[in-house]
Design a protein around this motif. Structure first.
Motif, PDB file in Angstrom:
ATOM      1  N   ARG A  29      39.028  35.645  39.589  1.00 11.73           N
ATOM      2  CA  ARG A  29      39.551  35.365  38.439  1.00 11.73           C
ATOM      3  C   ARG A  29      40.680  36.463  37.765  1.00 11.73           C
ATOM      4  N   LEU A  30      40.463  37.740  38.301  1.00 12.36           N
ATOM      5  CA  LEU A  30      41.216  38.580  37.958  1.00 12.36           C
ATOM      6  C   LEU A  30      42.822  38.443  38.433  1.00 12.36           C
ATOM      7  N   SER A  31      42.527  38.177  39.839  1.00 12.95           N
ATOM      8  CA  SER A  31      43.811  37.977  40.420  1.00 12.95           C
ATOM      9  C   SER A  31      44.578  36.920  40.119  1.00 12.95           C
ATOM     10  N   ILE A  88      44.954  43.706  41.890  1.00 10.60           N
ATOM     11  CA  ILE A  88      43.764  44.440  40.976  1.00 10.60           C
ATOM     12  C   ILE A  88      44.117  45.781  40.956  1.00 10.60           C
ATOM     13  N   ARG A  89      44.285  46.473  42.082  1.00 12.03           N
ATOM     14  CA  ARG A  89      44.403  47.937  42.110  1.00 12.03           C
ATOM     15  C   ARG A  89      45.468  48.334  41.386  1.00 12.03           C
ATOM     16  N   ASP A  90      46.798  47.500  41.398  1.00 13.57           N
ATOM     17  CA  ASP A  90      48.001  47.731  40.710  1.00 13.57           C
ATOM     18  C   ASP A  90      47.738  47.876  39.276  1.00 13.57           C
ATOM     19  N   SER A 119      49.731  39.092  29.013  1.00 10.58           N
ATOM     20  CA  SER A 119      51.067  39.166  29.005  1.00 10.58           C
ATOM     21  C   SER A 119      51.715  40.054  29.650  1.00 10.58           C
ATOM     22  N   GLU A 120      52.998  40.587  29.311  1.00  6.98           N
ATOM     23  CA  GLU A 120      53.750  41.803  29.824  1.00  6.98           C
ATOM     24  C   GLU A 120      53.128  43.088  29.376  1.00  6.98           C
ATOM     25  N   SER A 168      51.243  37.771  35.277  1.00  5.72           N
ATOM     26  CA  SER A 168      51.891  38.829  34.515  1.00  5.72           C
ATOM     27  C   SER A 168      51.216  39.884  34.900  1.00  5.72           C
ATOM     28  N   PRO A 169      51.925  41.240  34.508  1.00  4.02           N
ATOM     29  CA  PRO A 169      51.399  42.493  35.001  1.00  4.02           C
ATOM     30  C   PRO A 169      49.981  42.985  34.251  1.00  4.02           C
TER      31      PRO A 169
END
Length: 202
Positions: free
Chosen positions: A136-138, A176-178, A149-150, A144-145
């Motif tokens: 879901r997170l990925s 996710i780590r980024d 959003s941005e 977007s980052p």
């Protein structure tokens, strides 16, 4: 009058960071209290009006607001001009509310079950599992980052928080780590560390 009952280095720390992001440190009276800790230290504080002795607890003109997602929603709605969350009428409002609910309804139960090494079909059917959370997170972060959003918002602050406390729980997924690293690179993260150190020093 706004009062926050807070224990340093606890779940209420993200509310301190929220207050910083909203620019309202001068509008909230922050009362430092003790809570029982997992290692057996601390204890319930008689100064804390939370019925379970927990934090965070926000009191606004005599009205209690508890549970982190509720407090986040309450404060971002109370101070919409900070622009830290979508306001009513914003197309991103639905996703914002959904992420706040998803944290309490899914993410935290999944993390607790994982830490306790609990597995059962009822648990995975009701709360999903870490693989489902990571997916879901990925999906959101492929658009977007940040989740909405941005820009870094209250949704990112909340959803990334367990992975900053327990890096070992972070899914081994580069996106996710980024994202967690981007969240922690925000200036409010460093200011939170300074605030907590001062509070612990008394």
């Amino acid at each position: 009058m706004l009062t926050l009952y807070h224990a340093p280095r606890s779940r209420s720390s993200r509310i301190i960071r929220l207050i910083d992001e909203l620019g309202i440190m001068d509008k909230i009276d922050i009362n430092i209290v003790t809570i029982p800790r997992q290692d057996g230290s601390g204890g319930r504080d008689p100064k804390n009006p939370h019925p379970e002795g927990k934090v965070p607890l926000l009191v606004h003109d005599g009205v209690d607001i508890w549970e982190t997602p509720a407090i986040i929603l309450y404060l971002t709605d109370l101070f919409p001009n900070a622009g830290f969350a979508p306001s009513v009428g914003d197309p991103k409002r639905g996703a914002y509310l959904s992420w706040l609910a998803y944290y309490g309804d899914v993410v935290e139960p999944v993390l607790i079950c994982q830490a306790a090494e609990l597995e059962h079909p009822y648990l995975s059917a009701t709360f999903r599992n870490m693989s489902a959370v990571a997916n879901r997170l990925s999906r959101a972060l492929s658009q977007s980052p940040f989740l909405l959003s941005e820009a870094f918002t209250a949704a990112d602050l909340l959803l990334s928080s367990p992975f900053t406390w327990f890096p070992e729980a972070t899914p081994d997924v580069p996106a996710i780590r980024d994202w967690v690293n981007r969240c922690e690179a925000q200036p409010s993260a460093e200011r939170l560390i300074a605030f907590e150190s001062k509070a612990l020093a008394g």
